[in-house]
Design a protein around this motif. Structure first.
Motif, PDB file in Angstrom:
ATOM      1  N   GLY A 254       0.791  -1.224   0.000  1.00  0.00           N
ATOM      2  CA  GLY A 254       0.000   0.000   0.000  1.00  0.00           C
ATOM      3  C   GLY A 254       0.825   1.278   0.000  1.00  0.00           C
ATOM      4  N   LEU A 255       2.111   1.169  -0.356  1.00  0.00           N
ATOM      5  CA  LEU A 255       2.972   2.355  -0.373  1.00  0.00           C
ATOM      6  C   LEU A 255       2.876   3.091  -1.700  1.00  0.00           C
ATOM      7  N   LEU A 256       2.432   2.375  -2.694  1.00  0.00           N
ATOM      8  CA  LEU A 256       2.478   2.859  -4.070  1.00  0.00           C
ATOM      9  C   LEU A 256       1.260   2.300  -4.803  1.00  0.00           C
ATOM     10  N   ASP A 257       0.784   3.032  -5.799  1.00  0.00           N
ATOM     11  CA  ASP A 257      -0.344   2.549  -6.573  1.00  0.00           C
ATOM     12  C   ASP A 257       0.001   2.757  -8.042  1.00  0.00           C
ATOM     13  N   VAL A 258      -0.123   1.711  -8.849  1.00  0.00           N
ATOM     14  CA  VAL A 258       0.187   1.858 -10.280  1.00  0.00           C
ATOM     15  C   VAL A 258      -0.978   1.297 -11.089  1.00  0.00           C
ATOM     16  N   HIS A 259      -1.552   2.135 -11.946  1.00  0.00           N
ATOM     17  CA  HIS A 259      -2.648   1.701 -12.812  1.00  0.00           C
ATOM     18  C   HIS A 259      -2.209   1.835 -14.260  1.00  0.00           C
ATOM     19  N   SER A 260      -2.279   0.734 -14.974  1.00  0.00           N
ATOM     20  CA  SER A 260      -1.890   0.761 -16.375  1.00  0.00           C
ATOM     21  C   SER A 260      -3.145   0.840 -17.229  1.00  0.00           C
ATOM     22  N   ARG A 261      -3.248   1.880 -18.041  1.00  0.00           N
ATOM     23  CA  ARG A 261      -4.479   2.114 -18.806  1.00  0.00           C
ATOM     24  C   ARG A 261      -4.222   1.952 -20.292  1.00  0.00           C
ATOM     25  N   ASP A 262      -5.218   1.390 -20.979  1.00  0.00           N
ATOM     26  CA  ASP A 262      -5.138   1.229 -22.428  1.00  0.00           C
ATOM     27  C   ASP A 262      -5.774   2.451 -23.085  1.00  0.00           C
ATOM     28  N   LEU A 263      -4.948   3.177 -23.843  1.00  0.00           N
ATOM     29  CA  LEU A 263      -5.442   4.400 -24.499  1.00  0.00           C
ATOM     30  C   LEU A 263      -6.648   4.139 -25.392  1.00  0.00           C
ATOM     31  N   ARG A 264      -6.718   2.902 -25.915  1.00  0.00           N
ATOM     32  CA  ARG A 264      -7.831   2.591 -26.834  1.00  0.00           C
ATOM     33  C   ARG A 264      -9.183   2.687 -26.125  1.00  0.00           C
ATOM     34  N   ASP A 265      -9.175   2.590 -24.789  1.00  0.00           N
ATOM     35  CA  ASP A 265     -10.438   2.710 -24.046  1.00  0.00           C
ATOM     36  C   ASP A 265     -11.053   4.094 -24.227  1.00  0.00           C
ATOM     37  N   TRP A 266     -10.246   5.067 -24.625  1.00  0.00           N
ATOM     38  CA  TRP A 266     -10.771   6.421 -24.850  1.00  0.00           C
ATOM     39  C   TRP A 266     -10.883   6.753 -26.337  1.00  0.00           C
ATOM     40  N   ALA A 267     -10.527   5.774 -27.187  1.00  0.00           N
ATOM     41  CA  ALA A 267     -10.581   6.013 -28.639  1.00  0.00           C
ATOM     42  C   ALA A 267     -11.996   5.747 -29.136  1.00  0.00           C
ATOM     43  N   LYS A 268     -12.443   6.571 -30.074  1.00  0.00           N
ATOM     44  CA  LYS A 268     -13.824   6.440 -30.567  1.00  0.00           C
ATOM     45  C   LYS A 268     -13.824   5.670 -31.891  1.00  0.00           C
ATOM     46  N   GLY A 269     -14.994   5.381 -32.386  1.00  0.00           N
ATOM     47  CA  GLY A 269     -15.125   4.731 -33.697  1.00  0.00           C
ATOM     48  C   GLY A 269     -15.106   3.222 -33.580  1.00  0.00           C
ATOM     49  N   LYS A 270     -15.471   2.589 -34.697  1.00  0.00           N
ATOM     50  CA  LYS A 270     -15.630   1.133 -34.709  1.00  0.00           C
ATOM     51  C   LYS A 270     -14.324   0.424 -34.351  1.00  0.00           C
ATOM     52  N   HIS A 271     -13.220   0.955 -34.877  1.00  0.00           N
ATOM     53  CA  HIS A 271     -11.933   0.258 -34.687  1.00  0.00           C
ATOM     54  C   HIS A 271     -11.121   0.793 -33.513  1.00  0.00           C
ATOM     55  N   ARG A 272     -11.653   1.767 -32.827  1.00  0.00           N
ATOM     56  CA  ARG A 272     -10.974   2.335 -31.652  1.00  0.00           C
ATOM     57  C   ARG A 272      -9.521   2.696 -31.957  1.00  0.00           C
ATOM     58  N   GLU A 273      -9.313   3.396 -33.060  1.00  0.00           N
ATOM     59  CA  GLU A 273      -7.953   3.795 -33.448  1.00  0.00           C
ATOM     60  C   GLU A 273      -7.487   4.954 -32.576  1.00  0.00           C
ATOM     61  N   ALA A 274      -6.352   4.781 -31.922  1.00  0.00           N
ATOM     62  CA  ALA A 274      -5.808   5.857 -31.083  1.00  0.00           C
ATOM     63  C   ALA A 274      -4.720   6.627 -31.825  1.00  0.00           C
ATOM     64  N   ASP A 275      -4.326   6.130 -33.007  1.00  0.00           N
ATOM     65  CA  ASP A 275      -3.274   6.831 -33.763  1.00  0.00           C
ATOM     66  C   ASP A 275      -3.699   7.029 -35.217  1.00  0.00           C
ATOM     67  N   ASP A 276      -2.950   7.874 -35.904  1.00  0.00           N
ATOM     68  CA  ASP A 276      -3.288   8.189 -37.300  1.00  0.00           C
ATOM     69  C   ASP A 276      -2.015   8.631 -38.020  1.00  0.00           C
ATOM     70  N   ARG A 277      -2.105   8.764 -39.354  1.00  0.00           N
ATOM     71  CA  ARG A 277      -0.924   9.170 -40.137  1.00  0.00           C
ATOM     72  C   ARG A 277      -0.599  10.642 -39.897  1.00  0.00           C
ATOM     73  N   PRO A 278       0.701  11.004 -39.971  1.00  0.00           N
ATOM     74  CA  PRO A 278       1.051  12.416 -39.716  1.00  0.00           C
ATOM     75  C   PRO A 278       0.642  13.338 -40.863  1.00  0.00           C
ATOM     76  N   PHE A 279       0.092  14.508 -40.518  1.00  0.00           N
ATOM     77  CA  PHE A 279      -0.138  15.553 -41.530  1.00  0.00           C
ATOM     78  C   PHE A 279       1.205  15.912 -42.145  1.00  0.00           C
ATOM     79  N   GLY A 280       1.210  16.206 -43.438  1.00  0.00           N
ATOM     80  CA  GLY A 280       2.462  16.590 -44.105  1.00  0.00           C
ATOM     81  C   GLY A 280       3.228  15.395 -44.618  1.00  0.00           C
ATOM     82  N   GLY A 281       2.728  14.193 -44.323  1.00  0.00           N
ATOM     83  CA  GLY A 281       3.369  12.973 -44.806  1.00  0.00           C
ATOM     84  C   GLY A 281       4.475  12.494 -43.894  1.00  0.00           C
ATOM     85  N   GLY A 282       5.091  11.411 -44.277  1.00  0.00           N
ATOM     86  CA  GLY A 282       6.161  10.833 -43.472  1.00  0.00           C
ATOM     87  C   GLY A 282       5.771   9.478 -42.926  1.00  0.00           C
ATOM     88  N   ALA A 283       6.783   8.783 -42.416  1.00  0.00           N
ATOM     89  CA  ALA A 283       6.571   7.421 -41.935  1.00  0.00           C
ATOM     90  C   ALA A 283       5.950   7.422 -40.545  1.00  0.00           C
TER      91      ALA A 283
END
Ligand code: ADE
Length: 230
Positions: A33-62
């Motif tokens: 009880g000295l420390l508390d660590v919660h690991s969260r999945d960003l996809r839980d806050w992503a919207k849409g059918k595929h729950r995509e949390a990332d996308d391609r960069p504007f301006g192009g690039g890898a």
């Protein structure tokens, strides 16, 4: 008991952190009880059918960039006025023992871990308080960097190491590297433990250890601002 420090890690790799918090000294500190660590999945806050949390960069690039909406939503939901939001990034401020000590005094830290090309700059500009790098190299999994930070900060939370003396004399305390350590047997394959360590003379041992630390720091890390005249 109320934990002294709580971490929430936001990433696309929540299992990385979960695996590490189940084990070792950090795991025990959580159990106690000295420390508390919660690991969260960003996809839980992503919207849409595929729950995509990332996308391609504007301006192009890898590569891909983490989108602002799930990050803002997640941080706003998890945060309170006591929260420090830290983005783990190779171009952040260098993580040191000093920073670990400073973070150990906080109440709540949200660690944001990106991947590949990073996160939308508006998140960094608007909602992140600190940006921290664990070294001059790039990881594909930023949750590893968050785990390193948690491990190092946890050691400075009172009670975690059990013995408050454990931090004394270790590397980076007093801007010095640690001293050589030996255990039994006194002689192994003809190699002997330095005589002074067997002498029982605590003053002589402390002097020897300090000298070794100074000598090693000068040789290996002349960049550390060492006070050598103690
Ligand atoms: N994410 C990717 N590389 C990193 C680094 N060196 N430090 C912190 N976070 C990172």
């Amino acid at each position: 008991m109320n934990p002294q420090l709580r971490f929430d890690v936001l990433s696309l790799f929540p299992q990385t952190v979960e695996g590490f918090t189940r084990e070792s000294i950090v795991g025990k500190a959580i159990e106690r009880g000295l420390l508390d660590v919660h690991s969260r999945d960003l996809r839980d806050w992503a919207k849409g059918k595929h729950r995509e949390a990332d996308d391609r960069p504007f301006g192009g690039g890898a590569g891909m960039v983490l989108k602002p909406e799930p990050l803002f939503d997640a941080i706003e939901e998890i945060s309170s006025p006591q929260t420090t939001v830290v983005y783990m990034a190779p171009d952040g401020e260098r993580f040191t023992s000093e920073l670990a000590k400073e973070f150990s005094k906080l109440q709540h830290v949200v660690l944001l871990s990106g991947h590949y090309e990073g996160i939308d700059q508006r998140v960094r500009d608007q909602i992140v308080h600190r940006e921290v790098s664990i070294g001059d190299y790039v990881l594909t999994n930023g949750a590893l960097a968050a785990s390193v930070l948690i491990d190092s900060v946890a050691r400075h939370v009172p009670g975690v190491l059990g013995d408050d003396q454990s931090l004394l004399g270790e590397s980076f305390e007093d801007n010095l590297l640690g001293c050589p350590q030996y255990t039994r047997p006194e002689e192994f394959r003809g190699f002997k433990v330095p005589e002074v360590l067997l002498s029982g003379n605590h003053e002589a041992i402390a002097r020897w250890r300090h000298e070794k630390r100074v000598e090693k720091t000068r040789r290996l890390r002349p960049d550390l601002k060492t006070i050598t005249n103690q």
